[in-house]
Write a protein that holds these residues in place. Structure first.
Motif, PDB file in Angstrom:
ATOM      1  N   ASN A   1     -15.037 -54.209 -11.158  1.00  0.00           N
ATOM      2  CA  ASN A   1     -16.315 -53.582 -10.809  1.00  0.00           C
ATOM      3  C   ASN A   1     -16.294 -51.767 -10.701  1.00  0.00           C
ATOM      4  OD1 ASN A   1     -17.999 -55.667 -10.887  1.00  0.00           O
ATOM      5  ND2 ASN A   1     -17.955 -56.210  -8.687  1.00  0.00           N
ATOM      6  N   VAL A   2     -15.157 -51.557 -10.097  1.00  0.00           N
ATOM      7  CA  VAL A   2     -15.025 -49.914 -10.068  1.00  0.00           C
ATOM      8  C   VAL A   2     -14.830 -49.368 -11.437  1.00  0.00           C
ATOM      9  CG1 VAL A   2     -13.144 -48.224  -9.329  1.00  0.00           C
ATOM     10  CG2 VAL A   2     -13.893 -49.865  -7.708  1.00  0.00           C
ATOM     11  N   PHE A   3     -14.174 -50.075 -12.409  1.00  0.00           N
ATOM     12  CA  PHE A   3     -13.980 -49.752 -13.739  1.00  0.00           C
ATOM     13  C   PHE A   3     -15.351 -49.568 -14.617  1.00  0.00           C
ATOM     14  CE2 PHE A   3      -9.217 -50.217 -13.785  1.00  0.00           C
ATOM     15  CZ  PHE A   3      -8.826 -49.423 -14.512  1.00  0.00           C
ATOM     16  N   LYS A   4     -16.280 -50.760 -14.426  1.00  0.00           N
ATOM     17  CA  LYS A   4     -17.418 -50.776 -15.107  1.00  0.00           C
ATOM     18  C   LYS A   4     -18.427 -49.610 -14.461  1.00  0.00           C
ATOM     19  CE  LYS A   4     -18.064 -55.243 -14.237  1.00  0.00           C
ATOM     20  NZ  LYS A   4     -18.443 -56.659 -14.218  1.00  0.00           N
ATOM     21  N   ASP A   5     -18.318 -49.321 -13.012  1.00  0.00           N
ATOM     22  CA  ASP A   5     -19.140 -48.606 -12.514  1.00  0.00           C
ATOM     23  C   ASP A   5     -18.957 -47.196 -12.773  1.00  0.00           C
ATOM     24  OD1 ASP A   5     -20.601 -50.775 -11.438  1.00  0.00           O
ATOM     25  OD2 ASP A   5     -19.764 -50.431  -9.337  1.00  0.00           O
ATOM     26  N   CYS A   6     -17.516 -46.838 -12.823  1.00  0.00           N
ATOM     27  CA  CYS A   6     -17.105 -45.414 -12.998  1.00  0.00           C
ATOM     28  C   CYS A   6     -17.499 -45.037 -14.433  1.00  0.00           C
ATOM     29  CB  CYS A   6     -15.671 -45.276 -12.712  1.00  0.00           C
ATOM     30  SG  CYS A   6     -15.460 -44.973 -10.681  1.00  0.00           S
ATOM     31  N   PHE A   7     -17.073 -45.898 -15.310  1.00  0.00           N
ATOM     32  CA  PHE A   7     -16.923 -45.501 -16.710  1.00  0.00           C
ATOM     33  C   PHE A   7     -18.426 -46.042 -17.478  1.00  0.00           C
ATOM     34  CE2 PHE A   7     -12.501 -45.683 -15.563  1.00  0.00           C
ATOM     35  CZ  PHE A   7     -12.318 -44.212 -15.284  1.00  0.00           C
ATOM     36  N   SER A   8     -18.940 -46.740 -16.889  1.00  0.00           N
ATOM     37  CA  SER A   8     -20.240 -47.326 -17.248  1.00  0.00           C
ATOM     38  C   SER A   8     -19.965 -48.285 -18.729  1.00  0.00           C
ATOM     39  CB  SER A   8     -21.361 -46.309 -18.190  1.00  0.00           C
ATOM     40  OG  SER A   8     -21.628 -45.860 -17.038  1.00  0.00           O
TER      41      SER A   8
ATOM     42  N   ILE B   1     -10.402 -42.295  -9.093  1.00  0.00           N
ATOM     43  CA  ILE B   1      -9.409 -42.364  -8.104  1.00  0.00           C
ATOM     44  C   ILE B   1      -9.901 -42.217  -6.669  1.00  0.00           C
ATOM     45  CG2 ILE B   1      -7.393 -41.146  -7.101  1.00  0.00           C
ATOM     46  CD1 ILE B   1      -6.699 -42.527  -9.767  1.00  0.00           C
ATOM     47  N   ALA B   2     -10.892 -41.399  -6.657  1.00  0.00           N
ATOM     48  CA  ALA B   2     -11.721 -41.510  -5.124  1.00  0.00           C
ATOM     49  C   ALA B   2     -12.437 -42.798  -5.171  1.00  0.00           C
ATOM     50  CB  ALA B   2     -12.826 -40.243  -5.376  1.00  0.00           C
ATOM     51  N   GLU B   3     -12.876 -43.620  -6.052  1.00  0.00           N
ATOM     52  CA  GLU B   3     -13.557 -44.724  -6.056  1.00  0.00           C
ATOM     53  C   GLU B   3     -12.639 -45.870  -5.413  1.00  0.00           C
ATOM     54  OE1 GLU B   3     -16.897 -45.825  -5.934  1.00  0.00           O
ATOM     55  OE2 GLU B   3     -17.222 -43.695  -5.884  1.00  0.00           O
ATOM     56  N   LEU B   4     -11.357 -45.659  -6.216  1.00  0.00           N
ATOM     57  CA  LEU B   4     -10.361 -46.731  -5.831  1.00  0.00           C
ATOM     58  C   LEU B   4     -10.010 -46.704  -4.299  1.00  0.00           C
ATOM     59  CD1 LEU B   4      -7.914 -46.684  -8.979  1.00  0.00           C
ATOM     60  CD2 LEU B   4      -9.279 -48.216  -8.453  1.00  0.00           C
TER      61      LEU B   4
END
Length: 82
Positions: free
Chosen positions: A10-17, A43-46
């Motif tokens: 989800n972090v990947f999907k949200d950050c990079f659409s 990185i901040a999201e992770l």
């Protein structure tokens, strides 16, 4: 409660659409949203979602899904379904 694989996806999907199919193939500087600024935001999201602080050495090592899993594993994050 979501497992760590789902959180990371989800972090990947949200950050990079991106969608599910792109999560494990996206690479730094090969996607318009994963540039230097996008990398800092990622990185901040992770750090927020996994409650940790990633060192500069590890920060620059994360260039793909697989390297991200490797780095997070060193910080004690468990990936059961990976």
């Amino acid at each position: 409660m979501m497992d760590n694989v789902s959180i990371l996806n989800n972090v990947f999907k949200d950050c990079f659409s991106i969608d599910d199919e792109e999560v494990k193939t996206i690479k730094l500087n090969e996607h318009p949203r994963w540039d230097s600024v996008g990398h800092m935001e990622f990185i901040a999201e992770l750090e927020e979602y996994f409650h940790l602080q990633i060192s500069t050495d590890d920060f620059v090592e994360i260039v793909s899904y697989d390297t991200c899993v490797e780095v997070l594993t060193r910080y004690g994050v468990k990936f059961v379904q990976y």
